[in-house]
Design a protein around this motif. Structure first.
Motif, PDB file in Angstrom:
ATOM      1  N   THR A 293       0.845  -1.192   0.000  1.00  0.00           N
ATOM      2  CA  THR A 293       0.000   0.000   0.000  1.00  0.00           C
ATOM      3  C   THR A 293       0.883   1.246   0.000  1.00  0.00           C
ATOM      4  O   THR A 293       1.679   1.452   0.922  1.00  0.00           O
ATOM      5  N   VAL A 294       0.729   2.068  -1.058  1.00  0.00           N
ATOM      6  CA  VAL A 294       1.575   3.259  -1.183  1.00  0.00           C
ATOM      7  C   VAL A 294       0.778   4.551  -0.982  1.00  0.00           C
ATOM      8  O   VAL A 294       1.339   5.646  -0.987  1.00  0.00           O
ATOM      9  N   GLY A 295      -0.524   4.408  -0.823  1.00  0.00           N
ATOM     10  CA  GLY A 295      -1.360   5.590  -0.610  1.00  0.00           C
ATOM     11  C   GLY A 295      -2.823   5.189  -0.567  1.00  0.00           C
ATOM     12  O   GLY A 295      -3.158   3.989  -0.584  1.00  0.00           O
ATOM     13  N   TYR A 296      -3.698   6.179  -0.517  1.00  0.00           N
ATOM     14  CA  TYR A 296      -5.136   5.919  -0.438  1.00  0.00           C
ATOM     15  C   TYR A 296      -5.911   6.882  -1.339  1.00  0.00           C
ATOM     16  O   TYR A 296      -5.536   8.050  -1.490  1.00  0.00           O
ATOM     17  N   VAL A 297      -6.984   6.359  -1.920  1.00  0.00           N
ATOM     18  CA  VAL A 297      -7.989   7.221  -2.538  1.00  0.00           C
ATOM     19  C   VAL A 297      -8.992   7.537  -1.436  1.00  0.00           C
ATOM     20  O   VAL A 297      -9.711   6.654  -0.966  1.00  0.00           O
ATOM     21  N   LYS A 298      -9.026   8.793  -0.996  1.00  0.00           N
ATOM     22  CA  LYS A 298      -9.836   9.173   0.167  1.00  0.00           C
ATOM     23  C   LYS A 298     -11.231   9.595  -0.301  1.00  0.00           C
ATOM     24  O   LYS A 298     -11.505  10.772  -0.526  1.00  0.00           O
ATOM     25  N   ALA A 299     -12.116   8.585  -0.456  1.00  0.00           N
ATOM     26  CA  ALA A 299     -13.458   8.836  -0.994  1.00  0.00           C
ATOM     27  C   ALA A 299     -14.335   9.580   0.006  1.00  0.00           C
ATOM     28  O   ALA A 299     -15.072  10.502  -0.358  1.00  0.00           O
ATOM     29  N   VAL A 300     -14.289   9.166   1.277  1.00  0.00           N
ATOM     30  CA  VAL A 300     -15.032   9.839   2.353  1.00  0.00           C
ATOM     31  C   VAL A 300     -14.106   9.914   3.566  1.00  0.00           C
ATOM     32  O   VAL A 300     -13.518   8.906   3.952  1.00  0.00           O
ATOM     33  N   THR A 301     -13.997  11.104   4.163  1.00  0.00           N
ATOM     34  CA  THR A 301     -13.059  11.287   5.274  1.00  0.00           C
ATOM     35  C   THR A 301     -13.752  11.907   6.487  1.00  0.00           C
ATOM     36  O   THR A 301     -14.217  13.052   6.429  1.00  0.00           O
ATOM     37  N   ASP A 302     -13.864  11.116   7.556  1.00  0.00           N
ATOM     38  CA  ASP A 302     -14.319  11.602   8.876  1.00  0.00           C
ATOM     39  C   ASP A 302     -15.570  12.479   8.776  1.00  0.00           C
ATOM     40  O   ASP A 302     -15.604  13.617   9.261  1.00  0.00           O
ATOM     41  N   LEU A 303     -16.591  11.916   8.183  1.00  0.00           N
ATOM     42  CA  LEU A 303     -17.820  12.669   7.901  1.00  0.00           C
ATOM     43  C   LEU A 303     -18.917  12.273   8.885  1.00  0.00           C
ATOM     44  O   LEU A 303     -19.120  11.086   9.159  1.00  0.00           O
ATOM     45  N   SER A 304     -19.631  13.250   9.407  1.00  0.00           N
ATOM     46  CA  SER A 304     -20.727  12.990  10.350  1.00  0.00           C
ATOM     47  C   SER A 304     -22.011  13.633   9.828  1.00  0.00           C
ATOM     48  O   SER A 304     -21.988  14.715   9.241  1.00  0.00           O
ATOM     49  N   LEU A 305     -23.146  12.926  10.047  1.00  0.00           N
ATOM     50  CA  LEU A 305     -24.442  13.443   9.581  1.00  0.00           C
ATOM     51  C   LEU A 305     -25.572  12.764  10.329  1.00  0.00           C
ATOM     52  O   LEU A 305     -25.356  11.764  11.034  1.00  0.00           O
ATOM     53  N   ASP A 306     -26.792  13.295  10.179  1.00  0.00           N
ATOM     54  CA  ASP A 306     -27.976  12.638  10.722  1.00  0.00           C
ATOM     55  C   ASP A 306     -29.158  12.894   9.798  1.00  0.00           C
ATOM     56  O   ASP A 306     -29.198  13.885   9.070  1.00  0.00           O
ATOM     57  N   ILE A 307     -30.114  11.961   9.825  1.00  0.00           N
ATOM     58  CA  ILE A 307     -31.324  12.066   9.003  1.00  0.00           C
ATOM     59  C   ILE A 307     -32.511  11.737   9.907  1.00  0.00           C
ATOM     60  O   ILE A 307     -32.454  10.783  10.696  1.00  0.00           O
ATOM     61  N   HIS A 308     -33.574  12.528   9.792  1.00  0.00           N
ATOM     62  CA  HIS A 308     -34.759  12.335  10.626  1.00  0.00           C
ATOM     63  C   HIS A 308     -35.865  11.632   9.857  1.00  0.00           C
ATOM     64  O   HIS A 308     -35.866  11.605   8.619  1.00  0.00           O
ATOM     65  N   GLN A 309     -36.806  11.072  10.605  1.00  0.00           N
ATOM     66  CA  GLN A 309     -37.965  10.428   9.976  1.00  0.00           C
ATOM     67  C   GLN A 309     -38.753  11.457   9.175  1.00  0.00           C
ATOM     68  O   GLN A 309     -39.024  12.555   9.650  1.00  0.00           O
ATOM     69  N   GLY A 310     -39.091  11.077   7.948  1.00  0.00           N
ATOM     70  CA  GLY A 310     -39.874  11.960   7.092  1.00  0.00           C
ATOM     71  C   GLY A 310     -39.082  13.074   6.433  1.00  0.00           C
ATOM     72  O   GLY A 310     -39.654  13.947   5.779  1.00  0.00           O
ATOM     73  N   GLU A 311     -37.762  13.041   6.574  1.00  0.00           N
ATOM     74  CA  GLU A 311     -36.919  14.121   6.053  1.00  0.00           C
ATOM     75  C   GLU A 311     -36.207  13.694   4.769  1.00  0.00           C
ATOM     76  O   GLU A 311     -35.894  12.518   4.570  1.00  0.00           O
ATOM     77  N   THR A 312     -35.946  14.658   3.899  1.00  0.00           N
ATOM     78  CA  THR A 312     -35.095  14.432   2.731  1.00  0.00           C
ATOM     79  C   THR A 312     -33.804  15.212   2.920  1.00  0.00           C
ATOM     80  O   THR A 312     -33.821  16.437   3.076  1.00  0.00           O
ATOM     81  N   LEU A 313     -32.696  14.490   2.942  1.00  0.00           N
ATOM     82  CA  LEU A 313     -31.371  15.103   3.027  1.00  0.00           C
ATOM     83  C   LEU A 313     -30.752  15.068   1.641  1.00  0.00           C
ATOM     84  O   LEU A 313     -30.485  14.002   1.088  1.00  0.00           O
ATOM     85  N   GLY A 314     -30.554  16.233   1.048  1.00  0.00           N
ATOM     86  CA  GLY A 314     -29.924  16.312  -0.272  1.00  0.00           C
ATOM     87  C   GLY A 314     -28.414  16.324  -0.138  1.00  0.00           C
ATOM     88  O   GLY A 314     -27.866  17.013   0.723  1.00  0.00           O
ATOM     89  N   ILE A 315     -27.739  15.547  -0.986  1.00  0.00           N
ATOM     90  CA  ILE A 315     -26.270  15.541  -1.011  1.00  0.00           C
ATOM     91  C   ILE A 315     -25.829  15.960  -2.406  1.00  0.00           C
ATOM     92  O   ILE A 315     -26.156  15.301  -3.388  1.00  0.00           O
ATOM     93  N   VAL A 316     -25.113  17.067  -2.486  1.00  0.00           N
ATOM     94  CA  VAL A 316     -24.659  17.575  -3.780  1.00  0.00           C
ATOM     95  C   VAL A 316     -23.145  17.729  -3.769  1.00  0.00           C
ATOM     96  O   VAL A 316     -22.509  17.809  -2.720  1.00  0.00           O
ATOM     97  N   GLY A 317     -22.585  17.789  -4.953  1.00  0.00           N
ATOM     98  CA  GLY A 317     -21.144  17.929  -5.115  1.00  0.00           C
ATOM     99  C   GLY A 317     -20.757  17.410  -6.484  1.00  0.00           C
ATOM    100  O   GLY A 317     -21.540  16.759  -7.166  1.00  0.00           O
TER     101      GLY A 317
END
Length: 533
Positions: A293-317
């Motif tokens: 292993t010479v490195g990493y593709v860091k797809a997701v790094t130390d990410l925190s989130l929450d989703i509630h009942q009946g809610e829509t969480l949009g993720i853009v990027g």
């Protein structure tokens, strides 16, 4: 007046099914001049892609064609298979709608691009590799040198789409058929790709047949427009004329269709359904004989989130920002580190056997509907499979539950005995949504669920998803690069870049008062795209 580069006259295509048949294209006539861009627009299933595939003789065996296809004064409809092979990818190239199915899963991106260069231009190994690298950089793929060695499944949807564009442009064709070439691309990359195509068109004098359901896009890129409905062209003319003074009622309906509205507000004290803390997905880069292993593709790094009942969480990027990887990690479809909790259960510690009963509660609609639907199963079998696995249906009500799911997404229940290849891209996307909805889950991850749909159907699907959310108190994670759709669907929005959250907040706040420069760039790019229309 010079003769057109491509002239299609009275094209008719009929798919034979036993003793009966379906008329997919009904007497289509249009032309494309050298150096010109002609837009072909219409709803999903209108016959746009079938018309384009017929130019290169890429239709299935049960398709019966009549009419003429003239290219450079040569009658392509009379060409043999060996003659067509010299044309395809060289003089006429095509960017296909679904890159995951168009790319060979067993070969690296490098091998697939080099194969085209070797066959048509006679380039040898080192020359072909250098040219392939140049093409990937040209279409805006970051870290192109490493991406050359990647397989299609190791790329994001947008990166696969760009690899397809690179392959199509490899031999500098005279005519480029672009079938939804920017469907999986975010607005900033979309703008780059359109600019790239325009530059190459000017440099090479290349003609483009641009197929899309996105009218804003078509207006921006096309000199002339042909509007298709139910296999026939109902209106055609110069772009500005069609947009400013449309004649056909269908064209007027298309121009007026735009995602609108907003989700119903949440309760004052919504209950938390899913939470994640310090989620990390890093892919090791291994090199050498011992695969160190010479490195990493860091797809997701130390990410925190929450989703509630009946809610829509949009993720853009942008494409490759980690949106889909995050969704897959939350559903345990991707190995990850960090804490993930569903209702009152910690699921990141569960093995697959322990987690299986919860699969019914957490469903996903994948970005590429054709790749996620089994070609060997009928639609009824696909939608009913989850019902059988989770024992949710009896023999008496199983059929009715399948019919109900198909009706919910606007499909004729009579189509349930057909197979995925018999449907258009947009119809396949609706089948995927029906499969997820049939289980009545609590959470659905929607990964670009409307990217393959035209604007009129997008609005219908958005209304449907909002109605179902209210009816069943569903929660959605809505991943998309289409900011107009995200705005119409989401209560809150997370903006991702390079695997990290750069900004998050209520939808109105993100759109009206973005704090980060990256968020402002995304919104400005989307606004400019609408302004062109």
């Amino acid at each position: 007046m010079d003769k057109p580069l491509l002239a299609i006259n009275d094209l008719k295509i009929r798919f034979q099914q036993g003793d009966s048949g379906v008329d997919a294209v009904k007497g289509v006539t249009f032309s494309v001049n050298a150096g010109e861009t002609v837009g072909l627009v219409g709803e999903s299933g209108s016959g746009k892609s079938i018309t384009a595939l017929s130019i290169l003789q890429l239709l299935p065996e049960n398709a019966k064609c009549s009419g003429t296809v003239q290219f450079n004064d040569e009658a392509l409809q009379d060409y043999s298979k060996s003659q067509m092979r010299k044309i395809r990818g060289h003089k006429i190239s095509m960017i296909f709608q679904e890159p995951m199915t168009a790319l060979n899963p067993l070969h690296t991106i490098e091998k697939q691009i080099c194969e085209v260069l070797g066959i048509h231009l006679g380039l040898k190994n080192s020359e072909a590799t250098a040219k392939a690298l140049e093409l990937l950089e040209l279409v805006g793929i970051r870290d192109a040198k490493n991406r050359l060695k990647a397989y299609p499944h190791e790329l994001s949807g947008g990166q696969r789409q760009r690899a397809m564009i690179a392959m199509a442009l490899a031999c500098e064709p005279t005519l480029l058929i672009a079938d939804e070439p920017t469907t999986a691309l975010d607005v900033t990359v979309q703008r780059q790709i359109l600019s790239l195509l325009a530059d190459l068109q000017n440099k090479l004098g290349m003609a483009i047949l641009f197929i899309s359901h996105d009218l804003n896009l078509i207006r921006h890129v096309s000199d002339r427009i042909c509007v298709m409905k139910d296999g026939a062209i109902v209106e055609q003319g110069p772009t500005e004329t069609v947009f400013t003074t449309p004649q056909h009622p269908y064209t007027i309906d298309l121009l007026n269709a735009e995602p609108s509205g907003e989700p119903e507000p949440l309760n004052e004290c919504p209950i938390e359904l899913v939470s994640g803390e310090n989620i990390r997905v890093w892919f090791p880069i291994k090199k050498g004989f011992f695969k160190k292993t010479v490195g990493y593709v860091k797809a997701v790094t130390d990410l925190s989130l929450d989703i509630h009942q009946g809610e829509t969480l949009g993720i853009v990027g942008e494409s490759g920002s980690g949106k889909t990887t995050l969704g897959m990690a939350l559903l345990k479809l991707q190995t990850s580190e960090g804490l993930i909790q569903f209702e009152d259960q910690r699921i990141d510690c569960m093995n697959q056997k322990q987690f299986r009963p919860l699969r019914r509660e957490m469903q996903i609609v994948f970005q590429d509907p054709f790749g996620s639907l089994s070609p060997r199963m009928t639609i009824a079998e696909i939608v009913g499979e989850g019902l059988d696995i989770h024992k949710l249906a009896t023999e008496k009500n199983r059929e009715q539950m399948i019919i109900s799911a198909l009706t919910d997404v606007g499909l004729d229940p009579e189509c349930r005995h057909r197979y995925p290849h018999e449907f258009s891209g947009g119809q396949r996307q609706r089948i995927s949504i029906a499969r997820a909805l049939a289980l009545k889950p609590k959470l659905i991850v929607l990964d670009e669920p409307t990217s393959a749909l035209d604007r009129t159907v997008q609005s219908q699907i958005i209304d449907l998803l909002r109605t179902l959310q209210q009816k069943y108190n569903l929660s959605y994670i809505f991943i998309s690069h289409d900011l107009a759709v995200v705005k119409a669907m989401s209560h809150r929005i997370i903006v991702m870049q390079d695997g990290k959250i750069v900004e998050q907040g209520l939808t109105g706040q993100i759109f009206n008062q973005p704090k980060e420069a990256y968020t402002q760039e995304l919104i400005n790019a989307a606004f400019e795209s609408r302004q062109h229309a």
